[in-house]
Scaffold this motif. Sequence first.
Motif, PDB file in Angstrom:
ATOM      1  N   UNK A  45      25.998  47.371  26.397  1.00  0.00           N
ATOM      2  CA  UNK A  45      27.434  47.015  26.941  1.00  0.00           C
ATOM      3  C   UNK A  45      27.309  46.033  28.029  1.00  0.00           C
ATOM      4  N   UNK A  46      27.938  44.849  28.072  1.00  0.00           N
ATOM      5  CA  UNK A  46      27.751  43.642  29.064  1.00  0.00           C
ATOM      6  C   UNK A  46      28.850  43.429  29.693  1.00  0.00           C
ATOM      7  N   UNK A  47      28.862  43.245  31.164  1.00  0.00           N
ATOM      8  CA  UNK A  47      30.050  42.769  31.852  1.00  0.00           C
ATOM      9  C   UNK A  47      29.619  41.257  32.185  1.00  0.00           C
ATOM     10  N   UNK A  48      30.459  40.366  31.769  1.00  0.00           N
ATOM     11  CA  UNK A  48      30.292  38.832  32.452  1.00  0.00           C
ATOM     12  C   UNK A  48      31.202  38.746  33.483  1.00  0.00           C
ATOM     13  N   UNK A  49      30.829  38.469  34.566  1.00  0.00           N
ATOM     14  CA  UNK A  49      31.647  38.458  35.707  1.00  0.00           C
ATOM     15  C   UNK A  49      32.008  36.644  35.795  1.00  0.00           C
ATOM     16  N   UNK A  50      32.990  36.408  35.934  1.00  0.00           N
ATOM     17  CA  UNK A  50      33.259  34.855  35.950  1.00  0.00           C
ATOM     18  C   UNK A  50      32.829  34.029  34.881  1.00  0.00           C
ATOM     19  N   UNK A  51      33.420  34.344  33.888  1.00  0.00           N
ATOM     20  CA  UNK A  51      33.060  33.881  32.483  1.00  0.00           C
ATOM     21  C   UNK A  51      33.111  32.483  32.407  1.00  0.00           C
ATOM     22  N   UNK A  52      34.022  31.821  33.261  1.00  0.00           N
ATOM     23  CA  UNK A  52      34.198  30.346  33.098  1.00  0.00           C
ATOM     24  C   UNK A  52      34.839  30.013  31.701  1.00  0.00           C
ATOM     25  N   UNK A  74      39.155  35.363  36.904  1.00  0.00           N
ATOM     26  CA  UNK A  74      40.595  35.296  37.653  1.00  0.00           C
ATOM     27  C   UNK A  74      41.506  33.854  37.128  1.00  0.00           C
ATOM     28  N   UNK A  75      40.792  32.871  36.549  1.00  0.00           N
ATOM     29  CA  UNK A  75      41.370  31.667  36.144  1.00  0.00           C
ATOM     30  C   UNK A  75      42.103  31.790  34.785  1.00  0.00           C
ATOM     31  N   UNK A  76      43.298  31.632  34.534  1.00  0.00           N
ATOM     32  CA  UNK A  76      43.826  31.775  32.992  1.00  0.00           C
ATOM     33  C   UNK A  76      43.072  30.538  32.441  1.00  0.00           C
ATOM     34  N   UNK A  77      43.116  29.385  32.836  1.00  0.00           N
ATOM     35  CA  UNK A  77      42.817  28.178  32.067  1.00  0.00           C
ATOM     36  C   UNK A  77      41.184  28.158  31.729  1.00  0.00           C
ATOM     37  N   UNK A  78      40.505  28.809  32.512  1.00  0.00           N
ATOM     38  CA  UNK A  78      39.019  28.988  32.171  1.00  0.00           C
ATOM     39  C   UNK A  78      38.731  29.973  31.266  1.00  0.00           C
ATOM     40  N   UNK A  79      39.672  31.159  31.044  1.00  0.00           N
ATOM     41  CA  UNK A  79      39.525  32.300  30.186  1.00  0.00           C
ATOM     42  C   UNK A  79      40.335  31.861  28.823  1.00  0.00           C
ATOM     43  N   UNK A  80      41.178  31.044  28.874  1.00  0.00           N
ATOM     44  CA  UNK A  80      41.744  30.460  27.501  1.00  0.00           C
ATOM     45  C   UNK A  80      40.613  29.586  26.708  1.00  0.00           C
ATOM     46  N   UNK A  81      40.101  28.610  27.745  1.00  0.00           N
ATOM     47  CA  UNK A  81      38.982  27.749  26.966  1.00  0.00           C
ATOM     48  C   UNK A  81      37.768  28.612  26.669  1.00  0.00           C
ATOM     49  N   UNK A  82      37.351  29.666  27.217  1.00  0.00           N
ATOM     50  CA  UNK A  82      36.458  30.488  26.666  1.00  0.00           C
ATOM     51  C   UNK A  82      36.806  31.227  25.577  1.00  0.00           C
ATOM     52  N   UNK A  83      38.053  31.750  25.319  1.00  0.00           N
ATOM     53  CA  UNK A  83      38.500  32.351  24.236  1.00  0.00           C
ATOM     54  C   UNK A  83      38.345  31.405  22.883  1.00  0.00           C
TER      55      UNK A  83
END
Length: 224
Positions: A45-52, A74-83
């Motif tokens: 079970x892996x935690x990726x901090x600051x997934x960019x 914490x950056x929503x735009x980074x998170x949306x691109x990762x998704x």
Amino acid sequence: MAKDFNHPKVVESYDEHIRKLIPGYELIHLQVNALLKTYAPQHANILVVGCGTGHELRYLAKQFPQWTFTAIDPAPNMLEKAKALLAAENLDQNIRFIQMDTSGLKDLKQKFDVALSILVSHFIPEAAKTAYFQEIYHALNENGFCLSYDLTQIQNQQQLKALQHLAELTGLAEKQSQAMVERLEDDFFLISNQALQNLLINVGFRTVENFAQVLNYYGIFAVK
């Protein structure tokens, strides 16, 4: 003024720019992969901090399809691109994306076998670094471990010039490398490798050692 990692232009150019900015960027991920294969449990079970933007996560999800991941940023735009990146390749089944920083880890109802903090903590103000790693430490299972990789304190002009030359050899234009140098004080909060190791020991990690170095960039392997 520190770089805004939620700005659309920063998000859009991030993946291309970071490969030029960070010497040995791809090798970092190969080393992390090798350490995970060696030390992580079979169904980790892996935690990726600051997934960019999700590059690291995409790579790991392909390599370890049996693992589960929690990716925070914490950056929503980074998170949306990762998704979007992970969904486009159908790699998102075992991944939970959460918009938050490490202060929210205490509210999650789970512990992790591994925490990855790759190119993150050097952006954390010095006064907040201890809390940052404490939050990661408390989110780990017993015998869990954290892998971090960051730029450390630059001691003199020769070290700074060497970093600039290496970035140019990696692909930055001279104008870009000069901008990198000029923004160091705005974008980074650097401490020495030894100071970071001492901080991790004081947080509670029982084993702390380097696993990599490229000039002033260090990778640290810390076991709870």
